[in-house]
Write an enzyme that holds these catalytic residues in place. Sequence first.
Site, PDB file in Angstrom:
ATOM      1  CE  LYS A  82       5.695  -9.086   0.723  1.00 12.21           C
ATOM      2  NZ  LYS A  82       4.902  -9.745   1.742  1.00 12.21           N
ATOM      3  NE  ARG A  92      -5.939  -8.583   2.643  1.00 10.76           N
ATOM      4  CZ  ARG A  92      -5.610  -9.011   3.694  1.00 10.76           C
ATOM      5  NH1 ARG A  92      -6.230  -8.877   4.878  1.00 10.76           N
ATOM      6  NH2 ARG A  92      -4.670 -10.121   3.924  1.00 10.76           N
TER       7      ARG A  92
END
Length: 497
Positions: free
Chosen positions: A266, A340
């Site tokens: 990130k 996920r």
Amino acid sequence: MDVELSSLRLEAVHRRAAAALVVLVAEGFEAGKDALSALIERALASGDLRHKPGSLLASYGVAGVKAERVLLASVQGGQPAAVRKAVAAATSSLRAGPAEAVVFCFAQEPQPGAVQAATLAAAEAAYVYLTTRGKSRAEAQPRLARAVIAVPRAAAVQAEFEQARATALGVEYAREWANRPANHATPTLLAGAAQDLARLRRVQCTVRGPREMARLGMGAFLAVAQGSAEEPRFIELRYNGAAKGTAPIVLVGKGVTFDTGGISLKPPAEMDEMKFDMSGAASVLGVFRALAELQPALNVVGLIAASENMPGGRAVKPGDVVTSMSGQTIEILNTDAEGRLVLCDALAYAERLKPRAVVDIATLTGACVIALGSVRSGMFASSDALAEALLAAGEQALDPCWRMPLDDEYAEGLKSNFADVANVAGRPAGAVTAAKFLQRFAGAFDWAHLDIAGTAWKGGKEKGATGRPVGLLLRYLLGQVPTPAPARRAKPAPARG
């Protein structure tokens, strides 16, 4: 904050000694002959107090009133949302002063849900994070430690208050763990928080480490964790309030205690906020804290997939293919779509529990923040009945969500040339495609997914966890408690002749 409920009418509250008194005034107020009624009547007539939620008028040393400080707070028509806004404004105003205890008095009979709104708003505004602050600063921090909710007839709202008080405890527990820095909330420490809850009545906890997770076949979950020196934990909480064979409702919380994005690193701006990436897990902990308080006749299982996502030498790489617990293989195109991956194995495990329904909670996608902002959580569901129940629970709890689509066409972008499915599908409809990925692992039961990326915490000056969606989840669960069947009347004995 300790909160209690008291029967106290406006004409009597002026005799109660308190560091601060907040009087909640709704439209249609009819003045009595007491000192507070006279004050309210003058304030309304002069326009100094307007019927607008959050409108305040502060007074000190009011003649005939024992409370040192008096705040008149408008709740407009008395609706729960207006009450919440008024109490939040009043509590925030008082928090900077020396008052450690406050009485919130409804000037009129409260509407349904108003006592809950007042209780939760007071607790939320009074909460202060202190765990990692220096001792001297923590001791100097002004705090509202106690609140009394005063209503004309306490017995009429006792059940509502008890539910609100339990919710407040759960929200605070969730906020506390979500607010902790990642080095004070590792997967192991998160497991410890769950084990602490197991000391409460009807709550049990099982914690599994990497070896047990490997035996279960949780290849996707373990792939996320393999780049970190911190071991992952798969946490299973059980609240047993119904008969042993009763199918449970399962809550699945994403517990990524820090998310760097992995190899798909990130950008550094605001990366510190990625400590909040375990807010789904924190909400599960909070719900169990509240369940232990309320003791409803329900079986609930909480599954928490706790891990860090780090860019170490052993970290999973873009293009790697892993095998999930369900047997489906996954091509990891972006290691920053890790939530996920931990959730899909937890959902596969949930199938073993033969659940009545499964709800997963995750700070899953920035796309959901773009779609819904910070007002409503995104909700996806495979069952209309489950979706409607969650929507209704959110509205009642003032913790709203919004149903999003799950059309099959959204799954097209998840196709892979090298595995059964890819973990990302590109930028368009990112929140939806993430939900479609999870749906592949939730086909055996009624399932809903709450994307709380926009609602789990606030940034900027008010940076901190919100504790959402503890209120929504608890209200949903309580709505699933079976209604006792009416007792059958005994048949009269036949007359003897």
